[in-house]
Design a protein around this motif. Structure first.
Motif, PDB file in Angstrom:
ATOM      1  N   HIS A   1       7.886 -23.191 -17.913  1.00  0.00           N
ATOM      2  CA  HIS A   1       7.276 -24.320 -18.639  1.00  0.00           C
ATOM      3  C   HIS A   1       7.426 -23.961 -20.113  1.00  0.00           C
ATOM      4  O   HIS A   1       7.025 -22.915 -20.652  1.00  0.00           O
TER       5      HIS A   1
ATOM      6  N   ARG B   1       7.600 -28.466 -25.527  1.00  0.00           N
ATOM      7  CA  ARG B   1       8.478 -29.712 -25.629  1.00  0.00           C
ATOM      8  C   ARG B   1       9.089 -29.692 -26.913  1.00  0.00           C
ATOM      9  O   ARG B   1       8.241 -29.288 -27.952  1.00  0.00           O
TER      10      ARG B   1
ATOM     11  N   GLN C   1       7.062 -30.880 -29.990  1.00  0.00           N
ATOM     12  CA  GLN C   1       5.723 -30.126 -30.288  1.00  0.00           C
ATOM     13  C   GLN C   1       6.158 -28.743 -30.966  1.00  0.00           C
ATOM     14  O   GLN C   1       5.206 -28.039 -31.092  1.00  0.00           O
TER      15      GLN C   1
ATOM     16  N   VAL D   1      10.912 -39.750 -19.028  1.00  0.00           N
ATOM     17  CA  VAL D   1       9.730 -38.872 -18.887  1.00  0.00           C
ATOM     18  C   VAL D   1      10.056 -37.200 -18.966  1.00  0.00           C
ATOM     19  O   VAL D   1      11.090 -36.963 -18.563  1.00  0.00           O
ATOM     20  N   ASP D   2       9.107 -36.521 -19.375  1.00  0.00           N
ATOM     21  CA  ASP D   2       9.261 -35.040 -19.460  1.00  0.00           C
ATOM     22  C   ASP D   2       8.981 -34.481 -18.216  1.00  0.00           C
ATOM     23  O   ASP D   2       8.890 -35.083 -17.074  1.00  0.00           O
TER      24      ASP D   2
ATOM     25  N   ASP E   1       6.643 -33.039 -16.757  1.00  0.00           N
ATOM     26  CA  ASP E   1       5.435 -33.219 -16.130  1.00  0.00           C
ATOM     27  C   ASP E   1       5.167 -34.621 -15.855  1.00  0.00           C
ATOM     28  O   ASP E   1       4.251 -35.362 -15.548  1.00  0.00           O
ATOM     29  N   GLY E   2       6.102 -35.470 -16.170  1.00  0.00           N
ATOM     30  CA  GLY E   2       6.177 -36.881 -15.929  1.00  0.00           C
ATOM     31  C   GLY E   2       5.388 -37.883 -17.021  1.00  0.00           C
ATOM     32  O   GLY E   2       4.954 -39.087 -16.954  1.00  0.00           O
ATOM     33  N   ALA E   3       5.289 -37.157 -18.205  1.00  0.00           N
ATOM     34  CA  ALA E   3       4.688 -38.004 -19.153  1.00  0.00           C
ATOM     35  C   ALA E   3       5.700 -38.723 -20.024  1.00  0.00           C
ATOM     36  O   ALA E   3       6.858 -37.927 -20.366  1.00  0.00           O
ATOM     37  N   ALA E   4       5.321 -39.815 -20.535  1.00  0.00           N
ATOM     38  CA  ALA E   4       6.329 -40.754 -21.207  1.00  0.00           C
ATOM     39  C   ALA E   4       6.940 -39.935 -22.550  1.00  0.00           C
ATOM     40  O   ALA E   4       6.043 -39.388 -23.410  1.00  0.00           O
ATOM     41  N   LEU E   5       8.219 -40.154 -22.668  1.00  0.00           N
ATOM     42  CA  LEU E   5       8.825 -39.374 -23.906  1.00  0.00           C
ATOM     43  C   LEU E   5       8.613 -39.964 -25.347  1.00  0.00           C
ATOM     44  O   LEU E   5       8.920 -41.374 -24.937  1.00  0.00           O
TER      45      LEU E   5
END
Ligand code: F6P
Length: 548
Positions: free
Chosen positions: A2, A5, A8, A353-354, A356-360
């Protein structure tokens, strides 16, 4: 693993500020005027490939911030994880080890299995090639596959035409549309044809449908003894040996789930390539790719060509906002390279998505498109020069042509040498024109014999103005050989990994193709029975119109 991103990281914010201060207004013409050593400083050497990155919108600050971004995104540790065979395709729990397919024997993961299949396949290849000159030997190879089981071989075989066995013709059938297979079958002699059913899963609708049609055709066209001959005329390249056996194919060359479809031309999927160019040349293709792997694995980030290209892709996509990139190979043999790269890049990095499945909140894969130069010049280059969108272009130039072993008359040789100079001059002229542009004042001072007399000189000059400052990269190969092509393809593979890793996405799955496949299997019976219940109005009306 991990890693942070990209958006960030401190480097991302610094790049955003740098873009506002210097990036947006960057001017290539000024950069060259101010930096006499720019071309040399921004040229990189990798195995078999020289890259001129100087006609791009970046300066020393951009490059150092991009390197900082790479470090903050832990690119080196991610590269180590990829090459060590960690399950970086985490949504499918798989390693990604196409590099192992081109590692010399005894090196790399799964070496024993890889080289067992390779040697068996290349022995088969040499036997088939030896038969090509016999009265009943194989002369036609038909590869039935789609996506990664088609595009690699379909791109490589014409690229290496100078090395192709003179008696062997390769045909590629991919589309479920019968208009693909029928013209191929029409030209075949069943007794002299080898069908390769190429499918990683051996379940793909298009490939299975074409394989069934090919078998039906063969049984009829071969005549007496056809059933018994199938075993000699059909082989499969697949990870699903059992399914191939159920289909009736017993000569199979396997590969493994850690080989992604779009990264598979180095595996048994490369069988048509090996049949076309022979075992030695296929090994040279693998060796060229392996040389690029070593460069990717060990060159420092600032000298690492695939990583530099990946960083540039992020700079263009996320800061300049360019949404597409055009590839212009100035070699007719590479005419299928843009199509190959479309799958490689857009199926790998077309994700929203990244990990973790979070929207980019930022863009990923650009649209990749193109055509062999000079043909593209007479089609869409107008837009590249004067359109409202800036589209970075990637030129590929090959210094010395290869027309194959057959001797050519002197006059033809002279003509071809002249053609090749013209080809290279066109390639250079396009990147020069994109960068230089033409000011309205310059256009005003020129004669424009075809311009309308009814319009004022200034109006005409405005139409003949080129904004310029349009970015491009030029990749140069000394010759297009099995080794240099292997290196070039591996360069693209690693570059796609680099941009995907920076974006924090999984470049190795392709869930985006699933929904259409599922809906297709629901619509298939409806096309036969006419049932439109529950369908949206548009699909229902179109289905009724298309039924017969
Ligand atoms: O289009 C989706 C896809 O799974 C590609 O990734 C793959 O290359 C292609 O279909 C063909 O799949 P297979 O080799 O299993 O027939």
């Amino acid at each position: 693993m991990h890693a942070p991103r990209c958006d960030q990281t401190p480097a991302w914010s610094a790049l955003a500020t740098h873009f506002d201060v210097a990036g947006r207004a960057f001017d290539l013409r000024q950069a060259f005027a101010q930096e006499p050593g720019r071309a040399a400083a921004l040229s990189l050497a990798a195995p078999e490939v020289h890259a001129d990155l100087s006609k791009n919108h970046w300066d020393a600050t951009t490059r150092s911030l991009l390197l900082q971004l790479a470090r903050e995104c832990q690119l080196e540790a991610r590269r180590a994880a990829l090459l060590a065979g960690e399950p970086v395709n985490h949504t499918e729990g798989r390693a990604v080890l196409h590099t192992a397919l081109r590692a010399p024997k005894g090196q790399g993961a799964f070496s024993e299995e890889v080289h067992e299949v390779l040697e068996r396949m290349l022995a088969f290849v040499e036997a088939v090639r030896a038969s090509a000159c016999e009265p009943d030997g194989i002369r036609h190879i038909v590869n039935i596959g789609i996506g990664g089981s088609d595009l690699g071989p379909q791109m490589v075989v014409p690229a290496l035409d100078a090395w192709v066995h003179p008696q062997i013709q390769c045909h590629f059938v991919s589309n479920v549309d019968g208009h693909d297979i029928v013209p191929v079958l029409r030209r075949l002699d069943a007794r002299r044809t080898l069908f390769i059913v190429a499918s990683k899963t051996f379940t793909t609708q298009e490939t299975m449908a074409n394989a069934e049609v090919a078998r039906a055709w063969f049984l009829q066209a071969y005549g007496e003894g056809a059933e018994a001959a199938i075993g000699r005329h059909f082989v499969a390249t697949t990870t699903n040996i059992e399914a191939a056996a159920r289909f009736g194919i017993h000569t199979t060359f396997g590969f493994w789930d850690w080989v992604g479809g779009r990264y598979s031309l180095w595996s048994a999927i490369g069988l048509p390539i090996a049949l076309a160019i022979g075992a030695e040349n296929f090994r040279a293709l693998l060796a060229g790719a392996h040389a690029m792997d070593r460069h990717f694995a060990s060159a420092p980030l600032e000298a690492n060509l695939p990583i530099q290209l990946g960083l540039l892709d992020v700079w263009y996509r996320n800061f300049h906002g360019y949404t597409s990139r055009s590839v212009a190979p100035y070699h007719q043999g590479l005419k299928r390279l843009p199509a190959y790269l479309q799958q490689l890049e857009m199926e790998s990095n077309g994700k929203c998505v990244d990990q973790d499945g979070a929207a980019l909140p930022y863009g990923t894969s650009p649209v990749v498109w193109g055509e062999a130069g000079t043909n593209g010049q007479h089609a869409y280059f107008q837009m590249l020069h004067q359109g409202t969108d800036v589209i970075p272009v990637e030129f590929i130039a090959v210094k010395t042509p290869e027309y194959g072993p057959a001797p050519l008359p002197d006059a033809v040789r002279t003509g071809l040498a002249d053609q090749h100079r013209k080809l290279l001059a066109n390639c250079l002229a396009q990147s020069q024109a994109l960068m230089q542009g033409k000011a309205t004042e310059e256009a005003l001072g020129e004669k424009a014999p075809t311009a309308s007399k009814s319009l004022g000189a200034l109006t005409i000059a405005r139409h003949r103005t080129f904004p310029g400052n349009r970015p491009s990269t030029t990749l140069v190969l000394e010759r297009l050989t099995p080794a240099s092509l292997g290196a070039l393809i591996a360069l693209y593979e690693h570059r796609v990994w680099a941009s995907g890793a920076l974006w924090g996405i999984n470049s190795f799955d392709q869930w985006g193709v699933e929904l259409g496949k599922a809906l297709c299997s629901q619509l298939l019976p409806r096309l036969a029975n006419g049932d439109i219940s529950g369908l949206d109005g548009s699909t229902a009306a179109l289905l009724q119109r298309l039924r017969h």
